[in-house]
Design an enzyme around this catalytic site. Structure first.
Site, PDB file in Angstrom:
ATOM      1  N   LEU A  77       0.864  -1.183   0.000  1.00  7.19           N
ATOM      2  CA  LEU A  77       0.000   0.000   0.000  1.00  7.19           C
ATOM      3  C   LEU A  77       0.899   1.231   0.000  1.00  7.19           C
ATOM      4  O   LEU A  77       1.855   1.304   0.767  1.00  7.19           O
ATOM      5  CB  LEU A  77      -0.905   0.034   1.238  1.00  7.19           C
ATOM      6  CG  LEU A  77      -2.183  -0.814   1.222  1.00  7.19           C
ATOM      7  CD1 LEU A  77      -2.941  -0.620   2.533  1.00  7.19           C
ATOM      8  CD2 LEU A  77      -3.080  -0.469   0.049  1.00  7.19           C
ATOM      9  N   ASP A  78       0.595   2.206  -0.847  1.00 12.95           N
ATOM     10  CA  ASP A  78       1.366   3.446  -0.890  1.00 12.95           C
ATOM     11  C   ASP A  78       1.273   4.182   0.444  1.00 12.95           C
ATOM     12  O   ASP A  78       0.286   4.020   1.181  1.00 12.95           O
ATOM     13  CB  ASP A  78       0.843   4.358  -2.001  1.00 12.95           C
ATOM     14  CG  ASP A  78       1.089   3.780  -3.388  1.00 12.95           C
ATOM     15  OD1 ASP A  78       2.048   3.001  -3.538  1.00 12.95           O
ATOM     16  OD2 ASP A  78       0.318   4.111  -4.313  1.00 12.95           O
TER      17      ASP A  78
END
Length: 307
Positions: free
Chosen positions: A37-38
């Site tokens: 996940l960014d």
């Protein structure tokens, strides 16, 4: 200590940051996440601990659901709110709900997507973001993804203003860049755009409502109730296609015995459980022998197989 922890990933941390922090809290080295996940994205991040790291690749393959926001009027280097502005073009007309819904419908199904330069996709052994940070742009491989559902959550009938934003929900296959979807939406509407907000609400069967924070994990460690934070390996795999074997077969599975696909399961991999509802192994279709299954991962050792 083993199982799957459903972490509610906070904003500002990379997935690797989360792993590093959890290793310190749990004092366990064998920890791995099930899909990056960014930093700007929050939400469901399943993390495998101990022996559960063996099943991480299978949890990664699951579909994901996100709720987010697209902003039209300017684009950024990273395609999200953290990047520098690249292009500005004020929205000089009214955009209708129908227009947006038609764009989302056009992006639903099997589509092609080019990963952003600021991503971990590798080209010639180097991650794209390494090229981007050096000011280089390279040819990126187009990938095929599946958008299962793409719906507008905003209830307005019209959108107007120099910069406009609207909310959406998308369910998609592994490897989908949602921030790139935000850019694609803008392109179809005729304006530069970026993803201004995103939360992952589900990863396969795991949902946001069941996730816990770092603070809750630390509290359980301090209270001596850390085992309560884990989903067992058996439970984590219980929703996948499944075969149940008898005691005799269970004894042989540890040696890599092939199995007949008696249930004619077509899914890419099949979980194999014993009659006590323990997952013994994960099998896949044999490439050379139709109707046969071969082991991908054996999850039990000799001692655990004694019934």
């Amino acid at each position: 200590m083993e199982g799957v922890v459903l972490l509610h990933k906070p904003k500002g941390m990379t997935s690797h940051d989360c792993i590093f922090k959890l290793r310190k809290i749990l004092r366990e080295k064998r920890i791995g996440h099930t899909g990056t996940l960014d930093p700007d994205v929050t939400g469901v991040l399943p993390i495998c601990v101990g022996r559960a790291t063996k099943i991480a690749q299978f949890l990664t393959s699951e579909t994901k659901t996100y709720e987010g926001e697209v902003t039209l009027g300017f684009s950024t280097t990273t395609e999200d709110a953290s990047g520098e502005v690249v292009e500005t073009k004020h929205v000089d007309r009214v955009i209708t709900r129908k227009e947006v819904e038609e764009v989302l419908a056009a992006l639903t199904g099997t589509i092609e997507q080019m990963p952003p330069m600021f991503s971990a996709v590798k080209v010639n052994g180097k991650k794209l973001y390494e090229y981007a940070r050096a000011g280089q742009e390279v040819e990126r491989p187009v990938r095929t993804i599946t958008i299962h559902e793409f719906v507008l959550l905003d209830e307005r009938e019209v959108f107007e203003g120099e910069n406009i934003s609207f909310r959406f929900r998308v369910t998609c296959s592994k490897g989908t860049y949602v921030r790139t979807l935000a850019v694609m939406i803008g392109e179809k509407l005729g304006f530069p755009s970026h993803m201004s907000h995103l939360v992952r609400t589900a990863s396969g069967e795991f949902v946001l409502e069941d996730c816990i924070s770092f603070e809750e994990i630390e509290e359980n460690v301090q209270n001596g109730t850390v085992e309560s934070i884990f989903i067992s390996i058996d439970e984590a795999l219980s929703k996948f296609p499944k075969m149940v074997v008898d005691e005799k077969q269970a004894e042989k599975i540890k040696n890599g015995m092939f199995l007949k696909n008696e249930l004619q399961i077509t899914a890419p991999f099949i979980t194999v459980f014993d009659k006590n509802d323990r997952c013994l192994a994960i099998y896949e279709h044999h490439p050379k022998h139709p109707g046969m299954l071969k082991p991908m991962k054996v999850l039990v050792n000799n001692q655990e197989l004694k019934l």
